[in-house]
Enzyme design. Structure first.
Site, PDB file in Angstrom:
ATOM      1  CB  CYS A  77       0.984  22.451  11.287  1.00 14.55           C
ATOM      2  SG  CYS A  77      -0.765  22.054  11.272  1.00 14.55           S
ATOM      3  CG  HIS A  84       0.578  25.202  15.241  1.00 13.09           C
ATOM      4  ND1 HIS A  84       1.185  25.853  14.190  1.00 13.09           N
ATOM      5  CD2 HIS A  84      -0.537  24.625  14.741  1.00 13.09           C
ATOM      6  CE1 HIS A  84       0.446  25.694  13.097  1.00 13.09           C
ATOM      7  NE2 HIS A  84      -0.597  24.951  13.409  1.00 13.09           N
ATOM      8  CD  GLU A 110       3.952  27.469  15.823  1.00 15.64           C
ATOM      9  OE1 GLU A 110       4.312  26.293  16.025  1.00 15.64           O
ATOM     10  OE2 GLU A 110       3.172  27.789  14.896  1.00 15.64           O
TER      11      GLU A 110
END
Ligand code: GLN
Length: 561
Positions: free
Chosen positions: A398, A524, A526
Protein backbone atom coordinates in the site's frame (compact mmCIF):
# COMPACT_ATOMS: atom_id res chain seq x y z
CA UNK A 1 -52.35 -31.85 34.57
CA UNK A 2 -49.39 -31.52 32.25
CA UNK A 3 -46.50 -29.42 33.35
CA UNK A 4 -46.33 -25.93 31.86
CA UNK A 5 -42.52 -26.07 31.89
CA UNK A 6 -41.25 -26.16 28.34
CA UNK A 7 -39.01 -29.07 27.39
CA UNK A 8 -35.88 -28.08 25.43
CA UNK A 9 -36.52 -28.16 21.71
CA UNK A 10 -34.66 -31.13 20.28
CA UNK A 11 -35.92 -30.66 16.75
CA UNK A 12 -32.84 -29.88 14.66
CA UNK A 13 -34.81 -28.04 11.96
CA UNK A 14 -35.49 -25.05 14.22
CA UNK A 15 -32.29 -25.37 16.11
CA UNK A 16 -31.09 -22.03 17.49
CA UNK A 17 -27.44 -21.08 17.63
CA UNK A 18 -25.84 -21.37 21.05
CA UNK A 19 -23.64 -18.59 22.39
CA UNK A 20 -20.34 -18.66 24.25
CA UNK A 21 -19.44 -15.31 25.79
CA UNK A 22 -15.81 -14.49 26.54
CA UNK A 23 -15.13 -11.71 29.03
CA UNK A 24 -11.88 -10.43 30.45
CA UNK A 25 -10.80 -9.62 33.97
CA UNK A 26 -7.83 -8.16 35.88
CA UNK A 27 -6.24 -6.28 32.98
CA UNK A 28 -6.16 -5.93 29.23
CA UNK A 29 -3.70 -7.69 26.95
CA UNK A 30 -4.20 -11.19 28.38
CA UNK A 31 -4.90 -12.73 24.98
CA UNK A 32 -8.69 -12.95 25.12
CA UNK A 33 -8.71 -12.96 21.33
CA UNK A 34 -6.52 -16.05 21.27
CA UNK A 35 -8.67 -17.83 23.89
CA UNK A 36 -11.79 -16.92 21.88
CA UNK A 37 -10.26 -18.11 18.59
CA UNK A 38 -8.85 -21.27 20.16
CA UNK A 39 -12.20 -22.21 21.70
CA UNK A 40 -13.92 -21.63 18.36
CA UNK A 41 -11.18 -23.61 16.59
CA UNK A 42 -11.71 -26.63 18.86
CA UNK A 43 -15.44 -26.54 18.18
CA UNK A 44 -14.78 -26.22 14.45
CA UNK A 45 -12.39 -29.19 14.57
CA UNK A 46 -15.17 -31.11 16.35
CA UNK A 47 -17.38 -30.53 13.31
CA UNK A 48 -19.46 -27.62 14.59
CA UNK A 49 -20.42 -24.66 12.44
CA UNK A 50 -18.90 -21.87 14.46
CA UNK A 51 -17.84 -18.26 14.14
CA UNK A 52 -16.75 -15.36 16.34
CA UNK A 53 -17.90 -11.82 17.03
CA UNK A 54 -15.80 -9.12 18.67
CA UNK A 55 -17.53 -6.44 20.68
CA UNK A 56 -15.61 -3.21 21.08
CA UNK A 57 -17.34 -1.07 23.67
CA UNK A 58 -15.86 2.25 22.43
CA UNK A 59 -18.21 4.79 20.87
CA UNK A 60 -16.52 4.89 17.44
CA UNK A 61 -18.67 3.39 14.69
CA UNK A 62 -15.69 1.30 13.56
CA UNK A 63 -11.91 1.11 13.96
CA UNK A 64 -11.27 3.02 10.72
CA UNK A 65 -10.65 6.41 12.28
CA UNK A 66 -8.52 5.18 15.18
CA UNK A 67 -4.78 5.60 15.50
CA UNK A 68 -3.06 2.23 15.00
CA UNK A 69 -0.43 3.13 17.60
CA UNK A 70 -3.15 3.50 20.23
CA UNK A 71 -5.43 0.66 19.21
CA UNK A 72 -3.49 -1.68 16.94
CA UNK A 73 -4.00 -2.48 13.32
CA UNK A 74 -7.23 -1.77 11.45
CA UNK A 75 -8.16 -5.14 9.97
CA UNK A 76 -10.10 -5.00 6.70
CA UNK A 77 -12.73 -7.61 5.85
CA UNK A 78 -13.73 -8.74 2.36
CA UNK A 79 -16.87 -6.61 2.55
CA UNK A 80 -14.84 -3.51 3.37
CA UNK A 81 -15.29 -3.40 7.16
CA UNK A 82 -12.56 -1.51 9.02
CA UNK A 83 -12.40 -3.72 12.06
CA UNK A 84 -10.60 -4.46 15.29
CA UNK A 85 -7.47 -6.55 14.89
CA UNK A 86 -9.06 -9.51 16.73
CA UNK A 87 -11.14 -10.15 13.60
CA UNK A 88 -7.82 -10.99 11.95
CA UNK A 89 -7.01 -13.47 14.74
CA UNK A 90 -10.38 -15.19 14.22
CA UNK A 91 -9.87 -15.35 10.46
CA UNK A 92 -6.40 -16.85 10.83
CA UNK A 93 -7.49 -19.49 13.34
CA UNK A 94 -10.76 -20.44 11.67
CA UNK A 95 -9.50 -20.04 8.09
CA UNK A 96 -12.70 -18.18 7.28
CA UNK A 97 -13.46 -14.74 5.86
CA UNK A 98 -15.69 -12.81 8.26
CA UNK A 99 -17.94 -9.86 7.50
CA UNK A 100 -18.03 -6.48 9.20
CA UNK A 101 -21.07 -7.64 11.18
CA UNK A 102 -18.59 -9.65 13.26
CA UNK A 103 -17.32 -6.46 14.86
CA UNK A 104 -19.88 -4.62 16.98
CA UNK A 105 -19.17 -1.29 18.65
CA UNK A 106 -21.19 0.93 20.96
CA UNK A 107 -21.33 3.39 18.05
CA UNK A 108 -22.97 0.85 15.74
CA UNK A 109 -25.51 -0.21 18.37
CA UNK A 110 -26.46 3.34 19.29
CA UNK A 111 -26.82 4.24 15.61
CA UNK A 112 -29.27 1.30 15.23
CA UNK A 113 -31.25 2.58 18.20
CA UNK A 114 -31.26 6.24 17.22
CA UNK A 115 -32.25 5.41 13.62
CA UNK A 116 -35.10 3.23 14.88
CA UNK A 117 -36.23 6.04 17.20
CA UNK A 118 -36.21 8.54 14.31
CA UNK A 119 -38.17 6.09 12.16
CA UNK A 120 -40.81 6.01 14.89
CA UNK A 121 -40.25 2.38 15.83
CA UNK A 122 -40.48 3.19 19.53
CA UNK A 123 -43.34 5.70 19.24
CA UNK A 124 -44.62 6.77 22.62
CA UNK A 125 -41.80 5.15 24.53
CA UNK A 126 -38.94 6.57 26.51
CA UNK A 127 -35.88 4.99 24.84
CA UNK A 128 -33.54 3.47 27.43
CA UNK A 129 -30.38 1.40 27.76
CA UNK A 130 -32.53 -1.43 29.13
CA UNK A 131 -34.41 -2.67 27.16
CA UNK A 132 -33.79 -0.75 23.90
CA UNK A 133 -30.00 -0.73 23.71
CA UNK A 134 -29.69 -4.24 25.14
CA UNK A 135 -32.34 -5.47 22.66
CA UNK A 136 -30.38 -3.92 19.80
CA UNK A 137 -27.25 -5.77 20.98
CA UNK A 138 -29.09 -9.11 21.27
CA UNK A 139 -30.72 -8.59 17.85
CA UNK A 140 -27.36 -8.06 16.19
CA UNK A 141 -25.80 -11.13 17.85
CA UNK A 142 -28.74 -13.41 17.08
CA UNK A 143 -29.26 -12.15 13.54
CA UNK A 144 -25.65 -12.75 12.52
CA UNK A 145 -25.59 -16.23 14.11
CA UNK A 146 -28.95 -17.20 12.57
CA UNK A 147 -28.20 -15.74 9.12
CA UNK A 148 -25.04 -17.81 9.04
CA UNK A 149 -26.88 -20.88 10.38
CA UNK A 150 -24.28 -21.42 13.04
CA UNK A 151 -24.30 -24.07 15.72
CA UNK A 152 -22.31 -21.84 18.04
CA UNK A 153 -21.25 -18.20 18.04
CA UNK A 154 -18.34 -17.24 20.29
CA UNK A 155 -18.70 -13.60 21.36
CA UNK A 156 -15.71 -11.78 22.82
CA UNK A 157 -16.33 -8.60 24.79
CA UNK A 158 -13.40 -6.17 24.59
CA UNK A 159 -12.12 -4.37 27.67
CA UNK A 160 -12.12 -5.54 31.25
CA UNK A 161 -15.10 -6.34 33.46
CA UNK A 162 -15.89 -3.22 35.47
CA UNK A 163 -15.44 -0.80 32.56
CA UNK A 164 -18.42 1.54 32.23
CA UNK A 165 -18.54 1.13 28.44
CA UNK A 166 -18.99 -2.62 28.48
CA UNK A 167 -21.90 -2.71 30.97
CA UNK A 168 -24.76 -2.70 28.40
CA UNK A 169 -23.08 -5.57 26.51
CA UNK A 170 -22.61 -7.70 29.64
CA UNK A 171 -26.21 -6.95 30.59
CA UNK A 172 -27.32 -8.17 27.13
CA UNK A 173 -25.35 -11.41 27.66
CA UNK A 174 -27.00 -11.86 31.05
CA UNK A 175 -30.43 -11.44 29.46
CA UNK A 176 -29.58 -13.94 26.76
CA UNK A 177 -28.84 -16.57 29.39
CA UNK A 178 -32.19 -15.83 30.98
CA UNK A 179 -34.06 -15.99 27.66
CA UNK A 180 -32.24 -18.84 25.90
CA UNK A 181 -31.50 -20.97 28.95
CA UNK A 182 -28.28 -22.13 30.57
CA UNK A 183 -27.83 -24.97 28.06
CA UNK A 184 -27.65 -22.45 25.21
CA UNK A 185 -25.27 -19.94 26.73
CA UNK A 186 -21.89 -20.33 28.37
CA UNK A 187 -19.51 -17.84 29.95
CA UNK A 188 -15.73 -18.02 29.76
CA UNK A 189 -13.87 -15.48 31.86
CA UNK A 190 -10.20 -14.84 31.09
CA UNK A 191 -8.08 -13.75 34.05
CA UNK A 192 -4.49 -13.71 35.23
CA UNK A 193 -2.58 -15.57 37.96
CA UNK A 194 0.59 -13.50 38.39
CA UNK A 195 3.75 -14.67 40.13
CA UNK A 196 5.54 -11.90 41.95
CA UNK A 197 9.07 -13.31 42.06
CA UNK A 198 11.05 -16.17 40.63
CA UNK A 199 10.25 -18.73 43.32
CA UNK A 200 6.92 -17.16 44.25
CA UNK A 201 3.49 -18.74 44.20
CA UNK A 202 0.73 -18.09 41.70
CA UNK A 203 -1.56 -15.41 43.09
CA UNK A 204 -5.29 -15.99 42.85
CA UNK A 205 -6.64 -12.79 44.42
CA UNK A 206 -6.93 -10.81 41.15
CA UNK A 207 -9.00 -13.69 39.71
CA UNK A 208 -11.19 -13.81 42.82
CA UNK A 209 -11.90 -10.07 42.61
CA UNK A 210 -12.62 -10.14 38.94
CA UNK A 211 -15.06 -13.04 39.31
CA UNK A 212 -16.79 -11.11 42.10
CA UNK A 213 -17.10 -8.11 39.79
CA UNK A 214 -18.65 -10.30 37.10
CA UNK A 215 -21.09 -11.83 39.59
CA UNK A 216 -22.11 -8.34 40.75
CA UNK A 217 -23.30 -7.77 37.18
CA UNK A 218 -25.26 -11.01 37.36
CA UNK A 219 -22.96 -13.35 35.49
CA UNK A 220 -21.50 -16.51 37.01
CA UNK A 221 -18.65 -17.80 34.81
CA UNK A 222 -18.76 -21.43 33.67
CA UNK A 223 -15.10 -21.65 32.71
CA UNK A 224 -12.14 -19.65 33.92
CA UNK A 225 -9.27 -19.43 31.47
CA UNK A 226 -6.38 -18.30 33.62
CA UNK A 227 -3.32 -16.79 31.99
CA UNK A 228 -0.05 -17.67 33.67
CA UNK A 229 3.59 -18.14 32.77
CA UNK A 230 3.79 -21.79 33.80
CA UNK A 231 0.90 -24.28 34.18
CA UNK A 232 -1.45 -23.57 37.10
CA UNK A 233 -0.54 -25.73 40.09
CA UNK A 234 -3.19 -28.04 41.53
CA UNK A 235 -3.19 -25.83 44.61
CA UNK A 236 -3.97 -22.72 42.57
CA UNK A 237 -6.72 -24.57 40.71
CA UNK A 238 -8.26 -25.74 43.98
CA UNK A 239 -8.20 -22.23 45.44
CA UNK A 240 -9.70 -20.59 42.34
CA UNK A 241 -12.37 -23.28 42.12
CA UNK A 242 -13.40 -22.69 45.72
CA UNK A 243 -13.53 -18.90 45.59
CA UNK A 244 -15.09 -18.66 42.13
CA UNK A 245 -17.53 -21.46 42.87
CA UNK A 246 -16.81 -23.47 39.76
CA UNK A 247 -15.63 -27.07 39.43
CA UNK A 248 -11.88 -27.69 39.27
CA UNK A 249 -12.25 -29.18 35.79
CA UNK A 250 -13.55 -25.77 34.65
CA UNK A 251 -10.43 -23.89 35.76
CA UNK A 252 -8.28 -24.02 32.65
CA UNK A 253 -4.61 -23.12 32.70
CA UNK A 254 -3.63 -20.82 29.82
CA UNK A 255 0.10 -20.95 30.30
CA UNK A 256 2.61 -19.59 27.80
CA UNK A 257 2.81 -21.69 24.65
CA UNK A 258 5.60 -21.80 22.04
CA UNK A 259 3.18 -20.33 19.49
CA UNK A 260 -0.36 -18.94 19.65
CA UNK A 261 -1.45 -21.75 17.33
CA UNK A 262 -0.61 -24.23 20.12
CA UNK A 263 -3.24 -22.73 22.45
CA UNK A 264 -6.14 -24.91 21.19
CA UNK A 265 -4.03 -27.95 22.15
CA UNK A 266 -3.22 -26.44 25.55
CA UNK A 267 -6.94 -25.94 26.23
CA UNK A 268 -8.01 -29.30 24.88
CA UNK A 269 -5.36 -31.21 26.84
CA UNK A 270 -7.24 -30.04 29.95
CA UNK A 271 -10.64 -31.13 28.69
CA UNK A 272 -12.01 -27.79 27.50
CA UNK A 273 -14.48 -29.36 25.06
CA UNK A 274 -15.63 -31.89 27.64
CA UNK A 275 -16.65 -29.03 29.93
CA UNK A 276 -18.29 -27.13 27.06
CA UNK A 277 -20.18 -30.16 25.73
CA UNK A 278 -21.42 -31.02 29.21
CA UNK A 279 -22.65 -27.46 29.85
CA UNK A 280 -24.22 -26.95 26.43
CA UNK A 281 -25.73 -30.42 26.20
CA UNK A 282 -23.67 -31.37 23.16
CA UNK A 283 -22.32 -34.85 22.85
CA UNK A 284 -19.38 -36.30 21.01
CA UNK A 285 -17.29 -33.18 20.79
CA UNK A 286 -14.14 -34.92 19.67
CA UNK A 287 -11.93 -32.55 17.72
CA UNK A 288 -9.92 -33.96 14.82
CA UNK A 289 -6.62 -32.35 15.73
CA UNK A 290 -4.12 -33.94 13.30
CA UNK A 291 -4.23 -31.31 10.52
CA UNK A 292 -4.13 -28.42 12.95
CA UNK A 293 -1.31 -30.02 14.97
CA UNK A 294 0.78 -30.30 11.81
CA UNK A 295 0.30 -26.57 11.24
CA UNK A 296 0.95 -25.50 14.84
CA UNK A 297 4.08 -27.66 15.00
CA UNK A 298 5.51 -25.95 11.93
CA UNK A 299 5.73 -22.83 14.13
CA UNK A 300 7.12 -24.42 17.28
CA UNK A 301 9.65 -26.58 15.41
CA UNK A 302 10.98 -23.84 13.10
CA UNK A 303 14.76 -23.59 13.07
CA UNK A 304 16.95 -20.74 11.92
CA UNK A 305 15.73 -17.23 11.51
CA UNK A 306 15.03 -15.01 8.58
CA UNK A 307 15.62 -11.42 9.65
CA UNK A 308 13.25 -8.84 8.25
CA UNK A 309 13.37 -5.07 8.74
CA UNK A 310 9.89 -3.59 8.76
CA UNK A 311 10.34 0.12 8.09
CA UNK A 312 7.22 2.08 8.90
CA UNK A 313 5.52 4.88 10.76
CA UNK A 314 3.73 3.13 13.61
CA UNK A 315 6.56 0.99 14.96
CA UNK A 316 6.23 1.96 18.63
CA UNK A 317 3.37 -0.56 18.84
CA UNK A 318 4.06 -3.77 16.89
CA UNK A 319 0.30 -4.49 17.04
CA UNK A 320 -0.07 -1.72 14.43
CA UNK A 321 1.18 -4.21 11.88
CA UNK A 322 0.02 -7.43 13.50
CA UNK A 323 -1.24 -9.07 10.28
CA UNK A 324 2.03 -8.20 8.55
CA UNK A 325 3.89 -9.95 11.36
CA UNK A 326 1.69 -13.03 11.13
CA UNK A 327 1.90 -13.17 7.34
CA UNK A 328 5.71 -13.12 7.64
CA UNK A 329 5.62 -15.83 10.30
CA UNK A 330 3.30 -18.02 8.17
CA UNK A 331 5.65 -17.66 5.22
CA UNK A 332 8.73 -18.45 7.35
CA UNK A 333 7.13 -21.45 9.11
CA UNK A 334 6.12 -22.83 5.74
CA UNK A 335 9.80 -23.25 4.89
CA UNK A 336 10.77 -24.42 8.37
CA UNK A 337 12.06 -21.07 9.63
CA UNK A 338 11.29 -18.48 12.27
CA UNK A 339 10.92 -14.85 11.40
CA UNK A 340 12.77 -12.22 13.37
CA UNK A 341 11.29 -8.80 12.79
CA UNK A 342 12.92 -5.53 13.68
CA UNK A 343 10.51 -2.60 13.69
CA UNK A 344 12.33 0.45 12.40
CA UNK A 345 10.96 3.99 12.48
CA UNK A 346 11.31 5.42 8.98
CA UNK A 347 12.18 8.84 10.45
CA UNK A 348 15.59 7.32 11.26
CA UNK A 349 16.39 7.42 7.55
CA UNK A 350 15.60 11.06 6.86
CA UNK A 351 17.66 14.19 6.14
CA UNK A 352 21.10 14.10 7.74
CA UNK A 353 20.52 10.49 8.86
CA UNK A 354 20.57 8.94 5.40
CA UNK A 355 23.73 7.04 6.35
CA UNK A 356 21.65 5.04 8.76
CA UNK A 357 20.28 3.19 5.74
CA UNK A 358 23.42 1.02 5.87
CA UNK A 359 21.83 -0.89 8.74
CA UNK A 360 19.35 -2.37 6.27
CA UNK A 361 22.14 -4.50 4.84
CA UNK A 362 22.18 -6.51 8.04
CA UNK A 363 18.74 -7.93 7.25
CA UNK A 364 17.67 -10.61 4.84
CA UNK A 365 14.80 -8.53 3.53
CA UNK A 366 12.99 -5.20 3.88
CA UNK A 367 9.27 -4.67 4.13
CA UNK A 368 7.43 -1.36 4.05
CA UNK A 369 3.84 -1.68 5.27
CA UNK A 370 0.84 0.66 5.00
CA UNK A 371 0.77 4.18 6.34
CA UNK A 372 -0.80 7.59 6.10
CA UNK A 373 0.47 11.17 5.89
CA UNK A 374 3.71 13.04 5.49
CA UNK A 375 5.60 12.29 8.72
CA UNK A 376 8.25 9.66 8.08
CA UNK A 377 7.44 9.42 4.37
CA UNK A 378 10.84 10.69 3.16
CA UNK A 379 12.49 7.94 5.21
CA UNK A 380 10.28 5.39 3.49
CA UNK A 381 11.12 6.79 0.06
CA UNK A 382 14.83 6.56 0.97
CA UNK A 383 14.33 2.98 2.16
CA UNK A 384 12.56 1.92 -1.04
CA UNK A 385 15.32 3.51 -3.10
CA UNK A 386 18.10 1.95 -1.03
CA UNK A 387 16.59 -1.52 -1.35
CA UNK A 388 16.46 -1.09 -5.15
CA UNK A 389 19.95 0.39 -5.46
CA UNK A 390 21.55 -2.22 -3.15
CA UNK A 391 19.48 -5.08 -4.59
CA UNK A 392 17.97 -6.09 -1.24
CA UNK A 393 14.70 -8.06 -1.27
CA UNK A 394 11.84 -5.57 -0.90
CA UNK A 395 8.14 -6.02 -0.33
CA UNK A 396 6.01 -2.86 -0.34
CA UNK A 397 2.42 -2.82 0.81
CA UNK A 398 0.00 0.00 0.00
CA UNK A 399 2.01 3.06 1.23
CA UNK A 400 5.10 0.91 0.59
CA UNK A 401 3.88 0.44 -3.00
CA UNK A 402 3.05 4.10 -3.56
CA UNK A 403 6.33 5.40 -2.13
CA UNK A 404 8.35 2.82 -4.10
CA UNK A 405 6.91 4.51 -7.20
CA UNK A 406 7.91 7.94 -5.88
CA UNK A 407 11.43 6.63 -5.15
CA UNK A 408 11.70 5.14 -8.64
CA UNK A 409 10.40 8.29 -10.36
CA UNK A 410 12.87 10.49 -8.48
CA UNK A 411 15.95 8.31 -8.68
CA UNK A 412 15.59 6.35 -11.89
CA UNK A 413 13.36 8.52 -14.09
CA UNK A 414 15.00 11.78 -13.03
CA UNK A 415 11.76 13.37 -11.87
CA UNK A 416 13.45 15.01 -8.89
CA UNK A 417 10.30 16.50 -7.45
CA UNK A 418 8.04 13.52 -7.93
CA UNK A 419 5.75 12.85 -4.99
CA UNK A 420 2.31 11.74 -3.90
CA UNK A 421 -0.35 14.41 -3.45
CA UNK A 422 -0.85 12.91 0.00
CA UNK A 423 2.59 14.31 0.93
CA UNK A 424 2.66 17.44 -1.22
CA UNK A 425 -0.58 18.68 -2.74
CA UNK A 426 1.24 21.01 -5.11
CA UNK A 427 3.84 18.54 -6.37
CA UNK A 428 4.82 19.09 -10.00
CA UNK A 429 5.00 15.39 -10.72
CA UNK A 430 2.17 13.67 -8.88
CA UNK A 431 3.11 10.09 -9.71
CA UNK A 432 0.74 9.02 -6.93
CA UNK A 433 -2.52 10.92 -6.78
CA UNK A 434 -5.90 11.06 -5.07
CA UNK A 435 -8.35 8.63 -6.69
CA UNK A 436 -10.87 10.74 -8.64
CA UNK A 437 -13.89 9.24 -6.84
CA UNK A 438 -12.37 10.24 -3.50
CA UNK A 439 -12.87 13.93 -4.32
CA UNK A 440 -16.58 13.72 -3.62
CA UNK A 441 -16.12 11.99 -0.23
CA UNK A 442 -16.45 14.42 2.65
CA UNK A 443 -16.64 12.07 5.64
CA UNK A 444 -13.41 10.47 6.82
CA UNK A 445 -14.97 7.23 8.15
CA UNK A 446 -15.54 4.31 5.78
CA UNK A 447 -14.88 6.32 2.60
CA UNK A 448 -11.59 4.89 1.36
CA UNK A 449 -11.46 2.28 -1.39
CA UNK A 450 -12.13 -0.64 0.90
CA UNK A 451 -12.45 -4.40 0.86
CA UNK A 452 -11.92 -7.12 -1.68
CA UNK A 453 -11.54 -6.36 -5.39
CA UNK A 454 -10.69 -8.60 -8.35
CA UNK A 455 -7.18 -8.16 -9.68
CA UNK A 456 -5.92 -9.23 -13.11
CA UNK A 457 -2.33 -10.43 -13.07
CA UNK A 458 -0.44 -10.13 -16.35
CA UNK A 459 0.98 -13.40 -17.67
CA UNK A 460 4.71 -13.77 -18.02
CA UNK A 461 5.47 -11.43 -15.11
CA UNK A 462 7.03 -12.19 -11.72
CA UNK A 463 3.57 -11.57 -10.26
CA UNK A 464 2.07 -14.35 -12.36
CA UNK A 465 4.81 -16.69 -11.08
CA UNK A 466 4.18 -15.59 -7.51
CA UNK A 467 0.44 -16.17 -7.75
CA UNK A 468 0.32 -18.94 -10.35
CA UNK A 469 -2.91 -17.37 -11.58
CA UNK A 470 -4.11 -14.43 -13.62
CA UNK A 471 -7.02 -13.63 -11.35
CA UNK A 472 -6.77 -12.95 -7.63
CA UNK A 473 -8.89 -11.12 -5.06
CA UNK A 474 -7.30 -9.02 -2.37
CA UNK A 475 -8.39 -6.45 0.20
CA UNK A 476 -7.78 -2.72 -0.07
CA UNK A 477 -7.74 0.38 2.10
CA UNK A 478 -6.52 3.51 0.34
CA UNK A 479 -7.41 6.91 -1.12
CA UNK A 480 -4.39 7.39 -3.41
CA UNK A 481 -3.15 5.39 -6.38
CA UNK A 482 -0.52 5.33 -9.12
CA UNK A 483 -1.16 8.11 -11.63
CA UNK A 484 -1.18 6.32 -14.97
CA UNK A 485 -0.20 9.42 -16.94
CA UNK A 486 3.32 8.50 -15.80
CA UNK A 487 2.97 4.94 -16.97
CA UNK A 488 5.19 5.23 -20.05
CA UNK A 489 7.93 7.09 -18.21
CA UNK A 490 8.30 4.51 -15.45
CA UNK A 491 7.87 1.53 -17.78
CA UNK A 492 10.55 2.86 -20.12
CA UNK A 493 12.90 3.05 -17.14
CA UNK A 494 12.31 -0.62 -16.24
CA UNK A 495 9.41 -0.69 -13.81
CA UNK A 496 6.94 -3.45 -14.66
CA UNK A 497 3.29 -2.84 -13.76
CA UNK A 498 2.19 -6.41 -13.52
CA UNK A 499 -1.42 -6.36 -12.28
CA UNK A 500 -4.43 -4.10 -12.51
CA UNK A 501 -8.04 -3.84 -11.41
CA UNK A 502 -11.27 -2.08 -12.38
CA UNK A 503 -10.68 -2.76 -16.10
CA UNK A 504 -7.17 -1.39 -16.05
CA UNK A 505 -8.10 1.79 -14.20
CA UNK A 506 -5.84 1.01 -11.23
CA UNK A 507 -2.39 -0.53 -10.97
CA UNK A 508 -2.11 -3.17 -8.27
CA UNK A 509 1.42 -4.64 -8.47
CA UNK A 510 4.83 -3.31 -9.47
CA UNK A 511 8.08 -5.20 -9.86
CA UNK A 512 11.63 -4.60 -11.06
CA UNK A 513 12.67 -7.74 -12.93
CA UNK A 514 16.44 -7.30 -12.76
CA UNK A 515 16.43 -7.17 -8.93
CA UNK A 516 16.55 -10.23 -6.66
CA UNK A 517 13.04 -9.48 -5.43
CA UNK A 518 11.54 -6.05 -5.74
CA UNK A 519 7.80 -6.35 -5.50
CA UNK A 520 5.10 -4.03 -4.21
CA UNK A 521 1.35 -4.27 -4.03
CA UNK A 522 -1.38 -1.65 -3.72
CA UNK A 523 -3.55 -4.09 -1.76
CA UNK A 524 -3.06 -5.46 1.74
CA UNK A 525 -1.72 -8.92 1.04
CA UNK A 526 -1.28 -9.56 4.78
CA UNK A 527 -5.01 -9.91 5.47
CA UNK A 528 -5.16 -12.98 3.25
CA UNK A 529 -2.46 -15.01 4.92
CA UNK A 530 -3.22 -18.10 7.01
CA UNK A 531 -1.09 -20.45 9.09
CA UNK A 532 -0.20 -23.33 6.79
CA UNK A 533 -1.20 -21.27 3.74
CA UNK A 534 0.92 -18.10 3.54
CA UNK A 535 -0.13 -15.33 1.16
CA UNK A 536 1.92 -15.83 -1.98
CA UNK A 537 3.65 -12.42 -2.14
CA UNK A 538 4.82 -12.93 1.46
CA UNK A 539 5.88 -16.51 0.71
CA UNK A 540 7.96 -15.40 -2.30
CA UNK A 541 9.44 -12.44 -0.40
CA UNK A 542 10.50 -14.60 2.56
CA UNK A 543 11.94 -17.26 0.23
CA UNK A 544 13.93 -14.59 -1.64
CA UNK A 545 15.05 -13.13 1.69
CA UNK A 546 16.39 -16.45 2.98
CA UNK A 547 18.52 -16.64 -0.15
CA UNK A 548 19.86 -13.16 0.46
CA UNK A 549 22.64 -13.51 2.96
CA UNK A 550 22.65 -10.35 5.06
CA UNK A 551 25.84 -8.41 5.80
CA UNK A 552 25.44 -9.70 9.37
CA UNK A 553 25.24 -13.27 8.10
CA UNK A 554 28.25 -12.74 5.85
CA UNK A 555 30.30 -11.36 8.76
CA UNK A 556 29.35 -14.36 10.88
CA UNK A 557 30.37 -16.80 8.15
CA UNK A 558 33.73 -15.03 7.72
CA UNK A 559 34.37 -15.16 11.44
CA UNK A 560 33.64 -18.86 11.46
CA UNK A 561 36.13 -19.46 8.63
N1 GLN B 1 -2.11 6.64 2.63
C1 GLN B 1 -2.20 5.87 1.43
C2 GLN B 1 -3.56 5.96 0.77
O1 GLN B 1 -4.49 6.37 1.40
C3 GLN B 1 -1.84 4.41 1.71
C4 GLN B 1 -2.84 3.77 2.61
C5 GLN B 1 -2.35 2.49 3.24
O2 GLN B 1 -1.16 2.23 3.29
N2 GLN B 1 -3.26 1.69 3.74
O3 GLN B 1 -3.72 5.62 -0.36
Amino acid sequence: MRSAVKKPNTNNANKKPKFIFVTGGVMSGLGKGVVTSSTAKLLQLAGKKVSCIKIDPYVNYDAGTMNPVAHGEVFVTDDGGECDMDIGTYERFLDMALTKDHNITTGRVYLDVIRAEREGKYLGQCVQIIPHVTDAIKNRLRKTAEDEQLDIMVVECGGTVGDIESLPFLEAFRQMELEDGASNTLFIHVTLAPVLDVVGEQKTKPTQHSVQELRRIGIQPDILAVRCKTPLTSDTIRKISLFASIGQESVISCHDAPSIYKVPEVLESQGMLRVISHRLGLDNLAPKMAGWKAISSSFSKAEGAVRIAVVGKYVTLPDSYVSVYHALSHAAADIGKRVEVEWIDSERFEGAHKNNLEVLKSFNGILVPGGFGKRGSEGIINTANYARAENLPYLGICFGFQLAIVAFARNVCGLDNASSTELDVDTKDAVVDFMPEQRTAHDMGGTMRLGSHDITVISGTKASQVYGSTLIERRHRHRYEFNQSYRHIVEKAGLVLSAHSDNGKRIEILEIPDRKFYFAVQYHAEFHSRPGRPEQAFASFVRASTKNQSAFGRAMTKEAQ
